[in-house]
Design an enzyme around this catalytic site. Structure first.
Site, PDB file in Angstrom:
ATOM      1  N   SER A  49       0.864  -1.163  -0.016  1.00 46.06           N
ATOM      2  CA  SER A  49       0.093   0.000  -0.165  1.00 46.06           C
ATOM      3  C   SER A  49       0.924   1.333   0.014  1.00 46.06           C
ATOM      4  O   SER A  49       1.635   1.481   1.024  1.00 46.06           O
ATOM      5  CB  SER A  49      -1.064  -0.008   1.314  1.00 46.06           C
ATOM      6  OG  SER A  49      -2.019  -1.061   1.069  1.00 46.06           O
ATOM      7  N   HIS A  55      -2.978   0.801  -4.979  1.00 47.59           N
ATOM      8  CA  HIS A  55      -2.290  -0.705  -5.392  1.00 47.59           C
ATOM      9  C   HIS A  55      -2.228  -0.640  -6.946  1.00 47.59           C
ATOM     10  O   HIS A  55      -3.185  -0.604  -7.580  1.00 47.59           O
ATOM     11  CB  HIS A  55      -3.165  -1.782  -5.010  1.00 47.59           C
ATOM     12  CG  HIS A  55      -2.684  -2.116  -3.514  1.00 47.59           C
ATOM     13  ND1 HIS A  55      -1.524  -2.933  -3.347  1.00 47.59           N
ATOM     14  CD2 HIS A  55      -2.849  -1.581  -2.400  1.00 47.59           C
ATOM     15  CE1 HIS A  55      -1.335  -3.101  -1.980  1.00 47.59           C
ATOM     16  NE2 HIS A  55      -2.050  -2.111  -1.383  1.00 47.59           N
ATOM     17  N   HIS A 105      -5.535  -8.609  -1.783  1.00 48.70           N
ATOM     18  CA  HIS A 105      -5.520  -9.013  -0.288  1.00 48.70           C
ATOM     19  C   HIS A 105      -6.742 -10.073  -0.220  1.00 48.70           C
ATOM     20  O   HIS A 105      -7.697 -10.022  -0.987  1.00 48.70           O
ATOM     21  CB  HIS A 105      -5.630  -7.833   0.486  1.00 48.70           C
ATOM     22  CG  HIS A 105      -4.760  -6.776   0.431  1.00 48.70           C
ATOM     23  ND1 HIS A 105      -4.986  -5.802  -0.585  1.00 48.70           N
ATOM     24  CD2 HIS A 105      -3.854  -6.416   1.187  1.00 48.70           C
ATOM     25  CE1 HIS A 105      -3.842  -4.993  -0.425  1.00 48.70           C
ATOM     26  NE2 HIS A 105      -3.229  -5.286   0.531  1.00 48.70           N
ATOM     27  N   TYR A 131      -8.949  -9.880   1.968  1.00 49.92           N
ATOM     28  CA  TYR A 131     -10.223  -9.466   2.304  1.00 49.92           C
ATOM     29  C   TYR A 131     -10.765  -9.066   0.980  1.00 49.92           C
ATOM     30  O   TYR A 131     -12.325  -8.429   1.156  1.00 49.92           O
ATOM     31  CB  TYR A 131     -10.035  -8.331   3.255  1.00 49.92           C
ATOM     32  CG  TYR A 131      -9.020  -7.228   2.846  1.00 49.92           C
ATOM     33  CD1 TYR A 131      -9.645  -6.091   1.682  1.00 49.92           C
ATOM     34  CD2 TYR A 131      -7.855  -7.011   3.406  1.00 49.92           C
ATOM     35  CE1 TYR A 131      -9.002  -5.173   1.392  1.00 49.92           C
ATOM     36  CE2 TYR A 131      -7.064  -5.814   2.913  1.00 49.92           C
ATOM     37  CZ  TYR A 131      -7.543  -5.093   2.006  1.00 49.92           C
ATOM     38  OH  TYR A 131      -6.831  -4.103   1.672  1.00 49.92           O
ATOM     39  N   GLU A 132     -10.460  -8.862  -0.076  1.00 49.43           N
ATOM     40  CA  GLU A 132     -10.964  -8.537  -1.407  1.00 49.43           C
ATOM     41  C   GLU A 132     -12.103  -9.527  -1.965  1.00 49.43           C
ATOM     42  O   GLU A 132     -12.614  -9.029  -2.584  1.00 49.43           O
ATOM     43  CB  GLU A 132      -9.854  -7.821  -2.431  1.00 49.43           C
ATOM     44  CG  GLU A 132      -9.145  -6.966  -2.032  1.00 49.43           C
ATOM     45  CD  GLU A 132      -8.072  -6.587  -2.821  1.00 49.43           C
ATOM     46  OE1 GLU A 132      -8.359  -6.171  -4.091  1.00 49.43           O
ATOM     47  OE2 GLU A 132      -6.787  -6.377  -2.559  1.00 49.43           O
ATOM     48  N   ALA A 177       2.348  -2.093   4.456  1.00 53.58           N
ATOM     49  CA  ALA A 177       1.941  -1.145   5.638  1.00 53.58           C
ATOM     50  C   ALA A 177       1.664  -1.723   6.786  1.00 53.58           C
ATOM     51  O   ALA A 177       0.575  -2.618   6.612  1.00 53.58           O
ATOM     52  CB  ALA A 177       1.218  -0.117   4.755  1.00 53.58           C
ATOM     53  N   MET A 189      -2.713  -6.554   7.121  1.00 53.26           N
ATOM     54  CA  MET A 189      -3.808  -7.464   6.509  1.00 53.26           C
ATOM     55  C   MET A 189      -3.311  -7.987   5.339  1.00 53.26           C
ATOM     56  O   MET A 189      -4.171  -8.385   4.216  1.00 53.26           O
ATOM     57  CB  MET A 189      -4.881  -6.413   5.904  1.00 53.26           C
ATOM     58  CG  MET A 189      -5.605  -5.551   6.950  1.00 53.26           C
ATOM     59  SD  MET A 189      -6.795  -4.605   6.562  1.00 53.26           S
ATOM     60  CE  MET A 189      -6.902  -3.375   7.979  1.00 53.26           C
ATOM     61  N   SER A 190      -1.898  -8.119   5.080  1.00 51.64           N
ATOM     62  CA  SER A 190      -1.405  -8.870   3.677  1.00 51.64           C
ATOM     63  C   SER A 190      -0.418  -9.829   4.015  1.00 51.64           C
ATOM     64  O   SER A 190       0.075 -10.046   5.267  1.00 51.64           O
ATOM     65  CB  SER A 190      -0.986  -7.516   2.974  1.00 51.64           C
ATOM     66  OG  SER A 190      -0.012  -6.889   3.611  1.00 51.64           O
ATOM     67  N   ASN A 244       1.291   3.953  11.545  1.00 51.09           N
ATOM     68  CA  ASN A 244       0.319   3.941  12.860  1.00 51.09           C
ATOM     69  C   ASN A 244       0.609   3.393  13.905  1.00 51.09           C
ATOM     70  O   ASN A 244       1.107   2.123  13.602  1.00 51.09           O
ATOM     71  CB  ASN A 244      -1.038   4.280  12.438  1.00 51.09           C
ATOM     72  CG  ASN A 244      -1.542   2.756  11.760  1.00 51.09           C
ATOM     73  OD1 ASN A 244      -1.283   2.476  10.806  1.00 51.09           O
ATOM     74  ND2 ASN A 244      -2.248   1.985  12.913  1.00 51.09           N
ATOM     75  N   HIS A 274      -7.288   4.404   5.919  1.00 44.85           N
ATOM     76  CA  HIS A 274      -6.705   3.966   4.743  1.00 44.85           C
ATOM     77  C   HIS A 274      -6.004   5.169   4.182  1.00 44.85           C
ATOM     78  O   HIS A 274      -4.576   5.068   3.781  1.00 44.85           O
ATOM     79  CB  HIS A 274      -7.519   3.217   3.807  1.00 44.85           C
ATOM     80  CG  HIS A 274      -6.860   2.892   2.680  1.00 44.85           C
ATOM     81  ND1 HIS A 274      -5.718   1.711   2.669  1.00 44.85           N
ATOM     82  CD2 HIS A 274      -6.645   2.943   1.222  1.00 44.85           C
ATOM     83  CE1 HIS A 274      -5.171   1.504   1.536  1.00 44.85           C
ATOM     84  NE2 HIS A 274      -5.701   2.380   0.671  1.00 44.85           N
TER      85      HIS A 274
HETATM   86  N1  HPA Z   1      -4.028  -2.629  11.168  1.00 49.64           N
HETATM   87  C1  HPA Z   1      -3.973  -3.378   9.966  1.00 49.64           C
HETATM   88  N2  HPA Z   1      -3.405  -2.779   8.787  1.00 49.64           N
HETATM   89  C2  HPA Z   1      -2.712  -1.588   8.823  1.00 49.64           C
HETATM   90  C3  HPA Z   1      -2.743  -0.988  10.020  1.00 49.64           C
HETATM   91  C4  HPA Z   1      -3.256  -1.415  11.260  1.00 49.64           C
HETATM   92  O1  HPA Z   1      -3.120  -0.504  12.149  1.00 49.64           O
HETATM   93  N3  HPA Z   1      -2.157   0.046   9.504  1.00 49.64           N
HETATM   94  C5  HPA Z   1      -1.677   0.041   7.995  1.00 49.64           C
HETATM   95  N4  HPA Z   1      -2.218  -1.212   7.769  1.00 49.64           N
END
Ligand code: HPA
Length: 277
Positions: free
Chosen positions: A27, A58, A80, A82-83, A115, A212-213, A236, A248
């Protein structure tokens, strides 16, 4: 959908090209794609079995060319779990075919970027974390429902994140004056971010970052016998660890800020692994 069909398209567009390394750009982390010299660019839409990523940031294209002097394949954009792409692995297998195509093309090493949210207050936004291991908190697996035709489904994930490549990455980071944390990545399925209670659980269980990846690609690459290295860009502090809201858009903005540093590190790393390639 067969690996052969995509391999045929690639070898027709770039005859005789054998990538030694593959990079998956996560990402907002597409910058290294711009550093690929003499690039042949193939949209995923032209590659049978490749997914169309539906997430902003992406790219959805394969690049073949030279990066830091080595022949590489770059997956600019990943899909991903989740898609909700149909198929094996309940959607978690969405990147299986692209990874197997990379193997067939000759890739010996897969470098994944993503990310992620940090579980450690001292590893704040903008930090880079080298993955030493992962925890699969998703309940999914890219090999669900697959037979053994691609290799044993009982894949050994000890040292999934190749120790020698990790040592090289740490050394190149030090030489490039890039601060590189190390830690365990916890895979949540998403697409909602985690709850503070889930983050507390992940910290208690030994996680250092959440995302998530990446984990599905690691599992399939290990099944295929490709060596893996993976780096998270922390965008973050995870849910409940700071007063800031997670989004996002924020993820993409933070990723963009670190683009130069990641590119520098990846280039130094690839040059170290394939000197004079
Ligand atoms: N959680 C899950 N996926 C992420 C996060 C998060 O805090 N930050 C960037 N991708």
């Amino acid at each position: 959908m067969s690996v052969d069909a995509a391999v045929n398209v690639i070898q027709t567009r770039r005859p005789g090209f054998v990538p030694r390394a593959a990079l998956v750009l996560g990402s907002g982390l597409g910058r290294p794609a711009e550093a690929v010299a003499d690039a042949t660019i193939i949209p995923y839409a032209d590659l049978p079995g490749f997914p169309r990523p539906s997430v902003a940031g992406h790219g959805g294209r394969l690049l073949l060319g030279s990066f830091a002097g080595a022949p590489v394949a770059v997956l600019h954009g990943r899909a991903h779990a989740y898609e909700g792409h149909a198929g094996r692995g309940g959607g978690a297998g969405v990147m299986n075919l692209p990874i197997r195509v990379l193997k067939r093309l000759g890739c010996e090493m897969l470098v994944l970027t993503n990310a992620a949210g940090s579980l450690k207050p001292e590893m704040g936004p903008g930090s880079l974390m080298l993955l030493t291991d992962h925890i699969n908190f998703s309940g999914a697996n890219p090999l669900l429902g697959e037979g053994d035709e691609q290799g044993s489904r009982f894949v050994d994930l000890t040292d999934a994140y190749d120790p020698a490549l990790r040592r090289t990455l740490l050394a190149t980071a030090a030489a490039s004056k890039v601060k590189l944390h190390q830690g365990v990545y916890v895979w949540f399925l998403g697409p909602s971010f985690e709850t503070p209670a889930e983050i507390k659980a992940a910290r208690t269980l030994g996680g250092d970052a959440v995302g998530m990846s990446t984990v599905p690609e690691v599992i399939v690459a290990r099944q295929a016998g490709i060596k893996v290295a993976a780096i998270s860009l922390i965008t973050n502090l995870a849910a409940g660890m700071s007063s800031l809201r997670i989004s996002h858009e924020h993820t993409q903005a933070e990723a963009a800020k670190a683009a130069d540093e990641i590119e520098r590190l990846l280039a130094a790393f690839v040059a170290a692994v394939f000197p004079g390639a």
